[in-house]
Write a protein that holds these residues in place. Structure first.
Motif, PDB file in Angstrom:
ATOM      1  N   VAL A   1       0.839  -1.196   0.000  1.00 24.63           N
ATOM      2  CA  VAL A   1       0.000   0.000   0.000  1.00 24.63           C
ATOM      3  C   VAL A   1       0.876   1.249   0.000  1.00 24.63           C
ATOM      4  CG1 VAL A   1      -1.571   1.382   1.398  1.00 24.63           C
ATOM      5  CG2 VAL A   1      -1.997  -1.036   1.113  1.00 24.63           C
ATOM      6  N   PHE A   2       1.911   1.204   0.807  1.00 23.26           N
ATOM      7  CA  PHE A   2       2.808   2.353   0.924  1.00 23.26           C
ATOM      8  C   PHE A   2       3.459   2.667  -0.427  1.00 23.26           C
ATOM      9  CE2 PHE A   2       5.795   4.862   3.550  1.00 23.26           C
ATOM     10  CZ  PHE A   2       4.880   5.340   4.463  1.00 23.26           C
ATOM     11  N   MET A   3       3.883   1.604  -1.119  1.00 24.44           N
ATOM     12  CA  MET A   3       4.494   1.800  -2.440  1.00 24.44           C
ATOM     13  C   MET A   3       3.493   2.390  -3.424  1.00 24.44           C
ATOM     14  SD  MET A   3       6.631  -1.721  -2.810  1.00 24.44           S
ATOM     15  CE  MET A   3       6.779  -1.627  -4.591  1.00 24.44           C
ATOM     16  N   ALA A   4       2.250   1.900  -3.330  1.00 22.25           N
ATOM     17  CA  ALA A   4       1.237   2.372  -4.274  1.00 22.25           C
ATOM     18  C   ALA A   4       0.867   3.825  -4.013  1.00 22.25           C
ATOM     19  CB  ALA A   4      -0.001   1.482  -4.193  1.00 22.25           C
ATOM     20  N   ARG A   5       1.015   4.259  -2.759  1.00 20.12           N
ATOM     21  CA  ARG A   5       0.556   5.599  -2.411  1.00 20.12           C
ATOM     22  C   ARG A   5       1.654   6.654  -2.497  1.00 20.12           C
ATOM     23  NH1 ARG A   5      -4.276   7.383  -1.529  1.00 20.12           N
ATOM     24  NH2 ARG A   5      -4.098   8.023   0.628  1.00 20.12           N
ATOM     25  N   TYR A   6       2.895   6.251  -2.252  1.00 26.47           N
ATOM     26  CA  TYR A   6       3.969   7.247  -2.213  1.00 26.47           C
ATOM     27  C   TYR A   6       5.006   6.964  -3.289  1.00 26.47           C
ATOM     28  CZ  TYR A   6       1.677   8.349   2.107  1.00 26.47           C
ATOM     29  OH  TYR A   6       0.722   8.690   3.025  1.00 26.47           O
ATOM     30  N   GLN A   7       5.046   7.863  -4.262  1.00 24.37           N
ATOM     31  CA  GLN A   7       5.859   7.663  -5.448  1.00 24.37           C
ATOM     32  C   GLN A   7       7.338   7.485  -5.110  1.00 24.37           C
ATOM     33  OE1 GLN A   7       4.461   7.235  -8.499  1.00 24.37           O
ATOM     34  NE2 GLN A   7       6.536   6.581  -9.020  1.00 24.37           N
ATOM     35  N   THR A   8       7.878   8.332  -4.210  1.00 21.91           N
ATOM     36  CA  THR A   8       9.316   8.241  -3.917  1.00 21.91           C
ATOM     37  C   THR A   8       9.659   6.899  -3.278  1.00 21.91           C
ATOM     38  OG1 THR A   8       8.651   9.857  -2.262  1.00 21.91           O
ATOM     39  CG2 THR A   8      10.466  10.476  -3.711  1.00 21.91           C
ATOM     40  N   PHE A   9       8.809   6.466  -2.359  1.00 23.64           N
ATOM     41  CA  PHE A   9       9.015   5.164  -1.725  1.00 23.64           C
ATOM     42  C   PHE A   9       8.982   4.057  -2.778  1.00 23.64           C
ATOM     43  CE2 PHE A   9       7.491   1.513   0.811  1.00 23.64           C
ATOM     44  CZ  PHE A   9       8.510   1.493   1.752  1.00 23.64           C
ATOM     45  N   ASP A  10       8.020   4.189  -3.695  1.00 25.36           N
ATOM     46  CA  ASP A  10       7.882   3.241  -4.789  1.00 25.36           C
ATOM     47  C   ASP A  10       9.161   3.192  -5.620  1.00 25.36           C
ATOM     48  OD1 ASP A  10       6.867   1.525  -6.659  1.00 25.36           O
ATOM     49  OD2 ASP A  10       5.684   3.034  -7.708  1.00 25.36           O
ATOM     50  N   ASP A  11       9.702   4.384  -5.966  1.00 27.34           N
ATOM     51  CA  ASP A  11      10.902   4.454  -6.800  1.00 27.34           C
ATOM     52  C   ASP A  11      12.070   3.734  -6.149  1.00 27.34           C
ATOM     53  OD1 ASP A  11       9.507   5.886  -8.627  1.00 27.34           O
ATOM     54  OD2 ASP A  11      10.210   7.854  -7.961  1.00 27.34           O
ATOM     55  N   VAL A  12      12.154   3.791  -4.820  1.00 27.41           N
ATOM     56  CA  VAL A  12      13.269   3.171  -4.119  1.00 27.41           C
ATOM     57  C   VAL A  12      13.068   1.658  -3.994  1.00 27.41           C
ATOM     58  CG1 VAL A  12      14.521   3.056  -1.935  1.00 27.41           C
ATOM     59  CG2 VAL A  12      13.757   5.267  -2.814  1.00 27.41           C
ATOM     60  N   VAL A  13      11.851   1.250  -3.625  1.00 22.00           N
ATOM     61  CA  VAL A  13      11.615  -0.148  -3.273  1.00 22.00           C
ATOM     62  C   VAL A  13      11.308  -1.025  -4.496  1.00 22.00           C
ATOM     63  CG1 VAL A  13      10.241  -1.700  -1.848  1.00 22.00           C
ATOM     64  CG2 VAL A  13      10.839   0.556  -0.993  1.00 22.00           C
ATOM     65  N   SER A  14      10.634  -0.442  -5.478  1.00 22.51           N
ATOM     66  CA  SER A  14      10.210  -1.212  -6.646  1.00 22.51           C
ATOM     67  C   SER A  14      11.333  -2.021  -7.318  1.00 22.51           C
ATOM     68  CB  SER A  14       9.553  -0.291  -7.672  1.00 22.51           C
ATOM     69  OG  SER A  14       8.247  -0.711  -7.898  1.00 22.51           O
ATOM     70  N   PRO A  15      12.480  -1.391  -7.601  1.00 20.10           N
ATOM     71  CA  PRO A  15      13.544  -2.159  -8.262  1.00 20.10           C
ATOM     72  C   PRO A  15      13.985  -3.349  -7.418  1.00 20.10           C
ATOM     73  CG  PRO A  15      14.060   0.181  -8.254  1.00 20.10           C
ATOM     74  CD  PRO A  15      12.848   0.008  -7.396  1.00 20.10           C
ATOM     75  N   LEU A  16      14.030  -3.176  -6.100  1.00 19.54           N
ATOM     76  CA  LEU A  16      14.420  -4.274  -5.215  1.00 19.54           C
ATOM     77  C   LEU A  16      13.432  -5.423  -5.324  1.00 19.54           C
ATOM     78  CD1 LEU A  16      15.416  -2.332  -1.971  1.00 19.54           C
ATOM     79  CD2 LEU A  16      16.918  -3.655  -3.483  1.00 19.54           C
ATOM     80  N   VAL A  17      12.148  -5.077  -5.239  1.00 18.60           N
ATOM     81  CA  VAL A  17      11.106  -6.102  -5.291  1.00 18.60           C
ATOM     82  C   VAL A  17      11.166  -6.838  -6.620  1.00 18.60           C
ATOM     83  CG1 VAL A  17       8.621  -6.463  -5.365  1.00 18.60           C
ATOM     84  CG2 VAL A  17       9.591  -4.920  -3.673  1.00 18.60           C
ATOM     85  N   LYS A  18      11.318  -6.078  -7.698  1.00 14.39           N
ATOM     86  CA  LYS A  18      11.338  -6.707  -9.027  1.00 14.39           C
ATOM     87  C   LYS A  18      12.549  -7.606  -9.199  1.00 14.39           C
ATOM     88  CE  LYS A  18       8.372  -3.529 -11.445  1.00 14.39           C
ATOM     89  NZ  LYS A  18       8.470  -2.073 -11.330  1.00 14.39           N
ATOM     90  N   ALA A  19      13.696  -7.179  -8.628  1.00 13.36           N
ATOM     91  CA  ALA A  19      14.905  -7.986  -8.763  1.00 13.36           C
ATOM     92  C   ALA A  19      14.800  -9.277  -7.953  1.00 13.36           C
ATOM     93  CB  ALA A  19      16.120  -7.179  -8.316  1.00 13.36           C
TER      94      ALA A  19
END
Ligand SMILES: Nc1ncnc2c1ncn2[C@@H]1O[C@H](COP(=O)(O)OP(=O)(O)OP(=O)(O)O)[C@@H](O)[C@H]1O
Ligand SMILES: [Mg+2]
Lengths: 262, 260
Positions: free
Chosen positions: B91-109
Motif C-alpha cells: 500500500v505504501f508503495m502504491a501511495r507514495y511515489q518516492t518510496f515506490d521508486d526506491v523499493v520497486s527495483p528491489l522487489v522486481k529484482a
C-alpha cells in the motif's frame, strides 16, 4: 440560509496522460450559476462536461482560471457538493443500504437515525427490498438510483449530477424527474446537471448551457424557466417545444463538428 | 452433485488401491515404497508415540504432534508476518511515489529468485533455530503479497476514491474503507500464492537443518530407514497443504461474496 452560487471564471483544463499527447478538454469556460438555480449542461460526447464537473467537485486541481462556490475558491472535494458520477461509483463491497449510509457515517449520524434515513431514501428511489443486495446484483438503472440516493442522503447544498438518469428506462426516468423536482421544492439546491437529453434539460432546468465540441466552451445559454405555470404544464406548451427545437439545432451542429474530428 | 463428488474422488481411490497392491505383489520394492496400510499404521503410531505407547517415543524427540506444533509456529509467524508487512509495504508503495521508486527495483529484482536459496543465508545470519525458518518463510512469502497489494491498490477506480472523498472520508478512512477493500480480491489472490510458497519453504528449511518440525521428521526417519513412517509424514504434510488451500479458498469466496 447559506448561499451556494457557483462561478466558473475562464476555466481551462488540459489532460496530460503519462503516454500520449496532452488533450485540451476545456478552453476558457465562464459560467455563473445563481444560488438555488438549476443549470443543465448539454453538449456532444467528449466535449468536457464530466471534466467541468470534476473540477467543480474539487477532484482535479484547477490550473487555469478559478472556480468558486458560495464565494470560496474550490480547492478540494467536500460534502457541501454532492456528486452523482456518470459511472455510479458505488462501493461494490457494500450493500445498497451500506452505500447509502456511507456519507451519513462520515457525519457521525447515530445508527438508528442513519437506518431510518436509508429506508426513506430506498423508498424514494423505488428500491424497496434491495437494501441488502450488492451493486453487482443490480441493473444499470438500479445502480444509478442507488448512487442518487447515496448523494441525496447527505443533503448537500449543491448537487453535481453527471447524466444521472442516463441508464433509466423512459417510465422510471419520468418518475425520477418528478422526485427530483419534488426534492428541489422541499429543499432547494443549486444544481449542475449534465445530460445528453435535450427534453430532459428543458424540462428540469432553469437555464441550459450548451457546450461546443472539444475543446469545450460555453456556446450559448438558453433560459428555460417556464414563464407561466408549473413544469408539469410547461411540457405541453408551444414555448417548451420551441425551446427544445432551438436547443436541438445548437447541439446537433456541435455533434456534427465532434463527428468531423474523427 | 453427489455424483460429482464421488467421481472426483475416484482417481484418488484408485491411487490408494494401486499404492497398496504394487508393493505387495513386488511390482515396486516394498522397502522403497511401503504399502499404504503400513504407512497408515506408522501414521497412527506417530500420532500416539508422544504419549509413550511405543518404542518410537524413546528414539524420536517428537511425535507427529510435537513436530507439527513447531512447524505450525514457524509457518504461522512466517506467513503472518509476510502478510502484515507485505500489505503495509504494498500500500505504501502504491501511495507514495518516492518510496515506490526506491523499493520497486528491489522487489522486481528479488521476485524471480528461487525461494529456497534464501534458507542457507538465513541460517548463516540467524542460526539453526526457529528464527531462520520464520525469516525464510516470511521473506519468500513477502514478495507475492507486496506485489498483489501494490497492483490492487494502484488499480482502484479513481471515481471510487473521489466519491468517498466528496462524502467526507479522511485520508485514513480512504485507505481502510476504499483502497484496501477495493484491492482485496488481488490481495487475497496474492496471499493464496504465499500460502503455497509457505509450505514449500517450511518443509525445505526444516529438511535442511534443525531438530524440530515435520520436515525434520521426514529427514530423520528417512535417514534412519523407517520408510513407512517417513511416508506417513510426507502424506501428512501434503494433506495439510491441500487442506490449507481448500480452507483458504473457502474463506476467500466467503469474503468476496459481493462479487458477481
Ligand atoms: N484521464 C484522461 N486522460 C486524457 N484525456 C482525457 C481523460 N479524461 C477525459 N479526457 C479527454 O477529455 C475530453 C473530455 O472528456 P469528458 O469525459 O469531460 O467528456 P464528456 O463531455 O463528459 O463526454 P461524455 O458525454 O461522453 O461523458 C475527452 O475528449 C477525452 O478524450
Ligand atoms: Mg461525461
Amino acid at each position: 440560509m447559506t448561499s451556494s452560487g457557483i462561478s466558473f471564471n475562464g476555466v481551462s483544463h488540459t489532460y496530460r496522460p503519462p503516454r500520449g499527447r496532452p488533450v485540451l478538454a476545456l478552453d476558457g469556460v465562464s459560467l455563473e450559476v445563481k444560488d438555488r438555480e438549476f443549470v443543465a449542461l448539454l453538449g456532444p460526447s467528449g466535449c468536457g462536461k464530466s471534466t467541468l464537473l470534476y473540477l467543480l467537485g474539487g477532484f482535479m486541481p484547477v490550473e487555469t482560471g478559478t472556480i468558486s462556490v458560495a464565494g470560496k475558491t474550490v480547492t478540494g472535494p467536500g460534502p457541501d457538493r454532492g456528486v452523482v458520477f456518470q459511472n455510479f461509483a458505488l462501493f461494490p463491497w457494500k450493500t445498497v443500504q451500506q452505500n447509502i449510509v456511507y456519507g451519513l457515517e462520515k457525519q457521525r449520524m447515530p445508527k438508528p437515525e442513519r437506518e431510518k434515513r436509508a429506508q426513506e431514501l430506498i423508498e424514494l428511489v423505488h428500491l424497496e427490498g434491495f437494501g441488502d443486495s450488492y451493486p453487482s446484483q443490480l441493473s444499470g438503472g438500479m445502480k444509478q438510483r442507488v448512487a442518487i440516493a447515496r448523494t441525496l442522503a447527505i443533503d448537500p447544498l449543491t448537487l453535481l449530477m453527471d447524466e444521472p438518469f442516463g441508464a433509466l428506462d423512459a417510465q422510471t426516468r419520468t418518475l425520477m424527474h418528478e422526485e427530483l423536482l419534488a426534492i428541489m421544492r422541499r429543499t432547494p439546491k443549486t444544481v449542475v446537471f449534465v445530460t445528453h437529453d435535450v427534453r430532459e434539460a428543458v424540462y428540469l432546468a432553469d437555464r441550459v448551457a450548451v457546450m461546443t465540441a472539444r475543446p469545450g466552451r460555453i456556446k450559448e445559454i438558453v433560459d428555460t424557466k417556464p414563464s407561466t405555470g408549473s413544469r408539469a404544464e410547461f411540457i405541453h406548451t408551444q414555448e417548451y417545444t420551441e425551446k427544445v427545437d432551438y436547443l436541438w439545432n445548437l447541439v446537433r451542429d456541435e455533434a456534427i463538428k465532434a463527428q468531423g474530428e474523427h | 452433485m453427489t455424483n460429482n463428488v464421488v467421481v472426483r474422488y475416484i482417481p484418488l481411490l484408485l491411487l490408494a488401491i494401486l499404492w497398496e497392491i504394487a508393493p505387495r505383489i513386488h511390482f515396486v520394492d516394498p522397502s522403497e515404497l511401503p504399502p499404504l496400510s503400513a504407512v497408515l499404521k506408522a501414521w497412527w503410531s506417530l500420532l500416539l508415540d508422544g504419549e509413550g505407547h511405543t518404542f518410537l517415543a524413546v528414539f524420536f524427540k517428537g511425535s507427529l504432534w510435537s513436530n507439527g506444533v513447531s512447524s505450525f509456529i514457524n509457518w504461522f509467524f512466517g506467513l503472518g508476518g509476510a502478510i502484515v508487512i507485505g500489505v503495509f509495504l504494498g500500500v505504501f508503495m502504491a501511495r507514495y511515489q518516492t518510496f515506490d521508486d526506491v523499493v520497486s527495483p528491489l522487489v522486481k529484482a528479488l521476485y524471480p529468485m528461487p525461494k529456497s536459496a534464501l534458507i542457507p543465508v538465513m541460517i548463516l545470519w540467524l542460526g539453526l533455530g526457529a528464527g531462520s525458518k520464520i525469516a525464510s518463510i516470511g521473506l519468500s512469502c513477502l514478495l507475492p503479497v507486496i506485489l498483489s497489494t501494490y497492483n490492487g491498490s494502484r488499480g482502484v477506480e479513481q471515481t471510487l476514491i473521489w466519491s468517498a472523498r466528496s462524502l467526507g472520508a479522511t485520508d485514513r478512512e480512504l485507505l481502510w474503507e476504499v483502497i484496501l477493500p477495493s484491492a482485496l480480491p488481488e490481495i487475497l489472490a496474492g496471499i493464496r500464492n504465499a500460502v503455497a510458497i509457505s509450505f514449500i519453504v517450511l518443509v525445505a528449511s526444516e529438511l535442511l537443518v534443525g531438530q524440530h518440525g515435520l520436515g525434520y521428521l521426514i529427514s530423520f526417519l528417512g535417514e534412519g530407514g523407517v520408510y513407512d513412517a517417513m511416508f506417513a509424514v510426507v502424506v501428512t504434510v501434503s494433506a495439510l497443504g491441500f487442506a490449507a488451500d481448500r480452507a483458504y479458498l473457502y474463506f476467500m469466496r466467503r469474503t468476496l461474496i459481493w462479487r458477481e
